[in-house]
Each structure stands twice: as C-alpha cells, then as structure tokens.
Enzyme design. Sequence first.
Site, short mmCIF file in Angstrom:
data_model
loop_
_atom_site.label_atom_id
_atom_site.label_comp_id
_atom_site.label_asym_id
_atom_site.label_seq_id
_atom_site.Cartn_x
_atom_site.Cartn_y
_atom_site.Cartn_z
N TYR A 105 0.83 -1.21 0.00
CA TYR A 105 0.00 0.00 0.00
C TYR A 105 0.85 1.25 0.00
CZ TYR A 105 0.82 0.99 5.00
OH TYR A 105 1.39 1.32 6.20
N LEU A 124 10.97 1.07 7.34
CA LEU A 124 10.30 1.52 6.12
C LEU A 124 10.90 2.88 5.76
CD1 LEU A 124 7.59 3.27 4.88
CD2 LEU A 124 8.17 1.01 3.99
#
Length: 281
Positions: free
Chosen positions: A31, A205
């Site tokens: 996503y 991330l």
Amino acid sequence: SLCYLNGDYLRLCDAKVSVLDRGFIFGDGVYEVVPVYGQRLFRLRQHLVRLERSLAKLRIPNPHTEAEWLERMRRLIADHAQRFGAPDQLLYLQVTRGVAMRDHVMPTGLTPTVFMMTSPLKPPSPEQRHHGVACVTARDFRWERGDIKSISLLGNVLARQISADQGAVETILFRNGYLTEGSSSNVWIVHEGAVLGPPKSEHVLEGIRYELIAELCEELGIGFNLRPITETEVNVADEIILSSATKEVLPVTRLDGEPVGHGAGRGKPGPVYARLYEAYQ
Ligand code: PDD
C-alpha cells in the site's frame, strides 16, 4: 465518497472484493498513503517509485503505468473535492496479488486487485504542534522486512496499541538496543544541532520524508546524518521528531512519561523541529 476498485469508480459501501483475495487471506499486498494538498498529490513520483519497489519485492506486477495511476487518482481527488469542498485529502492505495484458491506458493498470472480511496487530511492539531506529543518505547517485535510497505500490519497494530493504551500517540521501537522507527512513522533525533536518523535497512520503512527531511536540512544548513542510534541516545536526545504522510513532522516532548530535552527547552518542541516544520509547510 467515490473509491476506485479494479477499473470501477464506486461508492465505498458498494466496493466488494472476493473472500479469496490474497490480501484478505494472507495480507499478500502492498500500500501507499499519499497526502494531497490543494488537490495536488505531494511527492507522488517518490510514492510510485516506492510502490514499484515494494511490488517487485513481492513479485507482483505493477498493474498501471505512472500516467494510468495519475489519471485514476486525479478523478478520485476531484470527486472528493467536489463533494466535500475539501482540497486537502489523504489518498490510500493498495495492490494485492489477486484472487486464487488458498496456497502459500505465489500463483502466477493473477490479475492484481487495485483499490484506492480518499479521506479528509487530518494533520496534527495546533495543540499537538504547540505542546508536542507523548510517545512510549517498546521492543521491535515485528518481522525483518519492514522495508516492504506491506498491508500485513499486525506487528504494527500491536505495537501502536501499546502507546494507545497509555494515551500516547506513537510507539517508538528498538531492535537489539537500536532505534528502528515508530509503529507508523519514522523517528529522528536531534544531537548537537544535527538531525540523526536510523540507516536505511530491512528493519525500517524508508518514509518518503527520509529524502524530504534530508533536503530540508540541506536548505536550512542543519546537519543530517543516517547512522545507528542507540536507545540511550534517544533517551538523552535534545529533540525527538516523528515523520509520516499524516504527521508531517511532529515533535515528541514526552517519552515514557519523562520530558524530552534539556535545560529551558525540556518538555517543549525544540528549535530544530520548529525550523523543519516551517520549511515543510
Ligand atoms: N505510515 N514507518 C512506518 C512503519 C509507516 O507505516 C510509515 C507511514 C512511515 C513513514 O512513511 P511516509 O513518510 O512515507 O509516510 C514509516 C502510513 C502513513 C500509514 O500506514 O498510514
């Protein structure tokens, strides 16, 4: 408002996917969350590059070209703006491997499921900016592929709840004594006037704000360095700053109940945060 699902524009309540979708069965998908200011997608190119990277790591083909993504996003954003008169939005997109009988092995030749929706952008409140926010620390018990923007977020959900249960806004995570990130944000400290962040790795991330904060520091003449940061360094940092699509840059002024920083600035948003925030806006 309208959402996008596999080529159709539908009301959110009418959008349905198969129970055999691998996103539903395995969390097998990725996503992105893109802020939209004044109907303009902020740093879209970087988000699409990261999406491409996440998809490649999962061997899911990118279902759209950049132009196709853009066209679909623009239509959703325009519809949202027209309905709600709200130019600032948050665009959520997810791509899953597609629909197949349950099997751990990656089936080939599937058509990926593509879903997008917009919601009103809710940046931190003036109150949060003025006073800063409280965070708590925890051991990073998530998996070792935090570099993939995976929709499998159970580790992040469990981590986030630790701070939610204590009325705090984020859980700051440490792996083997070193800072990784927050449950849904990146974490920065200020040390001797410079901004320090954890190195890019499979445990973190790489937020779109990694590059952005580096650029802002460069513009402002603030030192910027990525290197391993110990838990002790975080505990004695002059400032702690969170970053994400929704938090933008946000000062942490209490960590595990203790005020952050030193001297007169203790427990207050710091000067480096203030400059970064102004430049960010
Ligand atoms: N989260 N680290 C994690 C684990 C995240 O989930 C996020 C973003 C970030 C910051 O990345 P960026 O600067 O690109 O937003 C770092 C999004 C906002 C979310 O899950 O809602």
